[in-house]
Scaffold this active site. Structure first.
Site, short mmCIF file in Angstrom:
data_model
loop_
_atom_site.label_atom_id
_atom_site.label_comp_id
_atom_site.label_asym_id
_atom_site.label_seq_id
_atom_site.Cartn_x
_atom_site.Cartn_y
_atom_site.Cartn_z
N THR A 53 0.55 -0.95 0.08
CA THR A 53 0.41 -0.06 0.01
C THR A 53 1.17 1.39 0.06
O THR A 53 1.20 1.74 -1.05
CB THR A 53 -0.69 -0.51 1.72
OG1 THR A 53 -0.46 -0.11 2.52
CG2 THR A 53 -2.04 -1.07 1.37
N THR B 280 -0.67 -2.88 10.34
CA THR B 280 -0.87 -2.66 9.36
C THR B 280 0.46 -3.77 8.35
O THR B 280 0.28 -3.19 7.99
CB THR B 280 -1.32 -1.98 9.21
OG1 THR B 280 -2.56 -0.88 9.87
CG2 THR B 280 -2.50 -1.80 7.15
N ASN C 45 1.38 10.84 6.09
CA ASN C 45 0.04 10.44 6.48
C ASN C 45 -1.38 11.49 7.10
O ASN C 45 -2.56 10.95 7.27
CB ASN C 45 0.76 10.00 8.21
CG ASN C 45 0.84 8.16 7.90
OD1 ASN C 45 -0.31 7.32 7.63
ND2 ASN C 45 1.48 8.13 8.26
#
Lengths: 389, 389
Positions: B149, B182, B384
């Site tokens: 990702t 994650t 982020n």
């Protein structure tokens, strides 16, 4: 007005040459002129508490104190016996001028850890500040400026009670933490109270203010909150009203710290409702408030409720019982998550105001709690990576 | 080579149109061709665990599994019954192609929380990947790319044991946490092991790797680590050697995650020695590793040991007993803090290398522990805060 708003207090803020910022006021003195010399104090629980904290914790122990010396430009933390000697000599200097015992003077320091202070500058600063002591507005403001470090705004408070006053000043913006902060707060009141009453009011006041803010989850070696009571109003307050006034002063200063969070662009009220008890509510609110991912999302005006959910999911069930399928999240009034699933469209959330309200309903009880925090911006990183280098 | 390094495995990574990045590979399939179909799994403890985690936890429960579908571009977390239905249908699709039971297929998803997947794209992607299954190097690489990702680097591992092999791939860079991340990790081995042996090896391996990294203290809803064993080498390994090989694979992948920490400019080994027990060492190391102030200082090449000290000072004495006056801190080999006081001059520390070694000696025992982390940079905030907006 700051610490001179209440009657019976003199203050000064001078340029002592401690700070590396040439010409910055860096030493403040606050003196209680009585008739009472009541004091209460709350200090950092950090196990590496700084020399001034070690000194002041003892100084306030008997509930009486005449004055406080606060310096910026150096924390005098992790400085061993030599550092303790510096705090002692600083207290002794003001005590000499006040013709009082050294233990009736407290000391607070803020700045870089691991370096001794330039003691001759500190002592000359105390003398200079003593010369300039005054009970006027300017003196209170000078003192409030002298305790600032990375603060971008001066932070003061004035609360008018029924015949008595509470005033105060605080420094703090970075390193603000679950349990106090790199925060030095001096509160003054002219109410007639006992040391026990002052301590009770201060304890309650800090619990619901400074202990509820979380800027970056760090806990300082130097956190100090001192409340001085002069009794100069000659008013013995209703104790509930007094507690309330002190709590209000603390809450105002705590909010100002969050509003001045290093480089922040949003203030956030992280409120958890429907919790089984207050501890559960605060544990969940803290978990979200301390998430860097959440803080970055808010900086980017992104109502990313997934990061809210991820964070409360890390709180153990033993601390905060709830059913994940019942939890809802409102961001600025829009229910973006409902029953653990997507609710209203996140694009409906207006993230442009500085203030952001996040309300998490656990649907597990009647209790609630709020943690105040801010977002994580480029500017935070810049300030804290350039602090020394 | 990734997951196809071990014998008995086929893989594929295809463009299924799930990710918003046009043309990015976003769906991987790994199939165990046996003769064994042994599996072990470790999943997020987050209470809001995603639909694929709920599905896969059950799928691996009996110790047997034929294949895994991993998609990037969407986490399928906080999606309720509809999300669970999507994971079920995804597993059913690969199971249909494998002529197997749906519960012999696991599913893992990564991406944005709170949105359903484009299921038709996922199912067509499974079909397409099945068509392209291959045991070659390219297939393993394609699969490793498809699970990425915000990762900037593909992360794979190959360990050669005595007659057996362990291979693997992982995705993860942000949101990496005290307890997993994650992070989706698929490991394969051709060793002949039982489900219990595989589970034991994986449990130990994750404890000393993924559970020892801390990029930003967040814990994901989707963390998944799966180990598949085919037995195709026909070698029954020495169990110590097997555990060691799995642990080495996990450690390599965990280090690669830290090395790819979002926007990081330094990797940090935070080691605590002289602790009363391992728990105390890890608690102190985690406290420092999760300090934003410390992470910013490192980004600024600032050997700010005061922030190390402040952080370990927050660990309760009941968890990590030590005497603050005995603690030392070495940064890149320079003892900047000695006995709780300044040691060698901090200007002696060379902070320019990417790798930073911080060693804290509590002088309270013989135990030690290391947490791997990275620094906090402008780039982390950029990635982020812009992730969705």
């Amino acid at each position: 007005m700051s610490v001179t708003f209440a009657q019976g207090f003199q203050a000064a803020g001078v340029v002592a040459g401690i700070s590396s910022h040439h010409g910055k006021r860096d030493l403040a003195v606050v003196v209680n002129q009585g008739p009472l010399d009541v004091v209460a104090g709350v200090f950092t629980p950090n196990r590496f508490c700084a020399a001034p904290v070690q000194w002041s914790r003892k100084a306030v122990q008997d509930g009486h104190l005449r004055g406080v010396v606060v310096n910026s430009g150096g924390a005098n933390a992790c400085t061993g016996q030599a550092g303790l000697e510096q705090s002692t000599q600083t207290a002794q200097e003001l005590a000499r001028l006040l013709e009082a015992d050294a233990h009736s003077v407290a000391v607070a320091s803020t700045g870089l850890i691991g370096e001794l202070l330039p003691l001759d500058h500190v002592l000359r600063g105390v003398d200079d500040a003593f010369e300039h002591l005054d009970d006027g507005e300017q003196a209170g403001s000078d003192a409030a400026h002298a305790i600032m470090t990375t603060d971008t705004k001066v932070k003061t408070v004035e609360i008018q009670g029924s015949g008595f006053r509470v005033g105060g000043m605080v420094k703090g913006s970075g390193m603000i933490a679950p349990q106090l902060a790199t925060m030095i707060c001096i509160l003054t009141t002219d109410a007639v109270v006992t040391p026990a009453q002052a301590q009770q009011a201060l304890h309650q006041g800090t619990q619901t203010s400074f202990n509820r803010i979380d800027v970056d989850g760090c806990m300082s070696t130097n956190d100090t909150v001192i409340l001085l009571a002069s009794g100069a109003s000659e008013v013995t307050p209703d104790i509930e009203e007094f507690n309330q006034a002190v709590a209000e002063a603390c809450a105002s200063l705590a909010h100002q710290i969050v509003g001045d969070g290093e480089g922040s662009s949003h203030d956030v009220d992280m409120t958890v409702i429907g919790a089984s008890d207050e501890r559960a509510a605060l544990a969940c609110a803290r978990a979200v408030a301390s998430s860097n991912l959440m803080k970055c999302a808010i900086a980017g005006n992104d109502p990313n409720w997934g990061r809210v959910i991820s964070s409360i999911g890390t709180v153990p069930e033993s601390i905060a019982p709830y059913d994940p399928n019942k939890v809802s999240v409102d961001i600025n009034g829009i229910r973006v998550c409902d029953g653990g699933k997507p609710g209203q469209d996140r694009s409906l959330v207006d993230m442009t105001p500085r203030h952001v309200d996040i309300v998490i309903n656990l649907h597990a009880g009647e209790s609630q709690g709020t943690i105040w925090t801010d977002d994580l911006t480029h500017e935070y990183v810049r300030i804290n990576s350039d602090y020394e280098s």
